[in-house]
Scaffold this motif. Structure first.
Motif, short mmCIF file in Angstrom:
data_model
loop_
_atom_site.label_atom_id
_atom_site.label_comp_id
_atom_site.label_asym_id
_atom_site.label_seq_id
_atom_site.Cartn_x
_atom_site.Cartn_y
_atom_site.Cartn_z
N GLU A 1 0.80 -1.22 0.00
CA GLU A 1 0.00 0.00 0.00
C GLU A 1 0.84 1.28 0.00
OE1 GLU A 1 -2.05 -1.63 3.59
OE2 GLU A 1 -3.84 -0.84 2.56
N PHE A 2 0.38 2.24 -0.79
CA PHE A 2 1.08 3.51 -0.93
C PHE A 2 0.03 4.60 -1.04
CE2 PHE A 2 4.48 6.22 -1.47
CZ PHE A 2 4.72 6.70 -2.75
N SER A 3 -0.09 5.46 -0.04
CA SER A 3 -1.15 6.46 -0.02
C SER A 3 -0.61 7.85 -0.31
CB SER A 3 -1.89 6.45 1.32
OG SER A 3 -1.00 6.81 2.37
N LEU A 4 -1.49 8.68 -0.86
CA LEU A 4 -1.16 10.07 -1.20
C LEU A 4 -2.11 10.98 -0.45
CD1 LEU A 4 0.45 12.03 -3.17
CD2 LEU A 4 -1.56 11.86 -4.66
N ARG A 5 -1.56 11.95 0.28
CA ARG A 5 -2.38 12.83 1.09
C ARG A 5 -2.28 14.27 0.63
NH1 ARG A 5 -5.69 12.91 5.26
NH2 ARG A 5 -5.71 14.70 6.69
N LEU A 6 -3.44 14.91 0.51
CA LEU A 6 -3.52 16.33 0.27
C LEU A 6 -3.94 16.97 1.58
CD1 LEU A 6 -4.15 14.85 -2.52
CD2 LEU A 6 -5.20 17.02 -3.19
N GLU A 7 -3.08 17.74 2.19
CA GLU A 7 -3.36 18.31 3.51
C GLU A 7 -4.35 19.47 3.45
OE1 GLU A 7 -2.75 17.21 6.38
OE2 GLU A 7 -1.16 15.75 6.08
#
Lengths: 114, 115
Positions: free
Chosen positions: A73-79
């Motif tokens: 798993e590899f997640s991308l976050r927009l704060e």
């Protein structure tokens, strides 16, 4: 064998909201990537992870953070989302260490920031 | 640094016409070259690849030859079908600092095939 899966498929955010895009692969690949695709710009690399426990910036990392949670798993976050982050986001994976290895892509997340 | 340049689209053809999409590259090492295809609403998928000079990649009637002397990897198909309508991306993979192979993609060429 699902390959690369991404959630959600579609998302609408308001400016300033945060969200996390999820990606998982079941091919036992070491390397994973996040791209954004904008009209006329092709694919631009945001972040990548060459192996579990490592992450590196790509071409356009500003405004994003990533987490390599485990090998799958590899997640991308927009704060704090901005309208400039309206795009289609693709996750990809590949074997590591071979120049001839192709990438396998997920179906994409279509994000609109109002 | 590495770069990939491909012809701008859209390319509009009639069914059974011959297709060429030009791709040239700049790389510091000895890259592998790829063509990916993206159908509407989907992610990219590998169409074909070539890993060394003079190699020819082929798949589904598409072909491309790795030309080191002209730094090119042009995509061709003898007779296109409506179902070939998609966006085609040329890409290269080369060793980057830190030991990782990070692909470089062209901007994509849209192909529209009319019946």
């Amino acid at each position: 064998n699902a390959g690369v899966t991404q959630t959600p498929k579609f998302q609408v955010l308001k400016t300033g909201q945060s969200m996390t895009l999820q990606c998982a692969q079941d091919m036992n690949h070491n390397s994973m990537y996040w791209y954004r695709q904008d009209p006329g710009m092709g694919l631009r690399l945001i972040y990548y992870s060459a192996s579990e426990g490592t992450t590196d910036k790509g071409e356009v990392p500003n405004g994003y953070n990533v987490s390599r949670l485990n090998k799958r798993e590899f997640s991308l976050r927009l704060e704090s989302a901005a309208p400039s982050q309206t795009s289609v986001y693709f996750c990809a994976s590949s074997e590591e260490g071979h120049f001839y290895n192709e990438q396998f892509f997920g179906p994409g997340t279509r994000l609109t920031v109002l | 640094g590495n770069s990939v340049t491909q012809m701008e689209g859209p390319v509009t053809l009639s069914e059974e016409a011959f297709l060429t999409i030009n791709c040239t590259y700049t790389a510091t090492g000895y890259p592998s070259l790829f063509w990916y295809v993206q159908y509407p609403g989907e992610g990219l998928q590998l169409l074909l690849k070539a890993t060394k000079a003079d190699d020819k990649g082929s798949n589904k009637g598409f072909e491309a030859t790795y030309r080191k002397e002209t730094t090119s990897f042009h995509l061709e198909k003898g007779s296109v079908q409506v179902s070939d309508s998609a966006v085609y991306f040329c890409a290269l993979s080369d060793l980057r600092a830190g030991g990782s192979y990070i692909p470089t993609f062209g901007r994509g060429t849209s192909l529209i095939v009319h019946p």
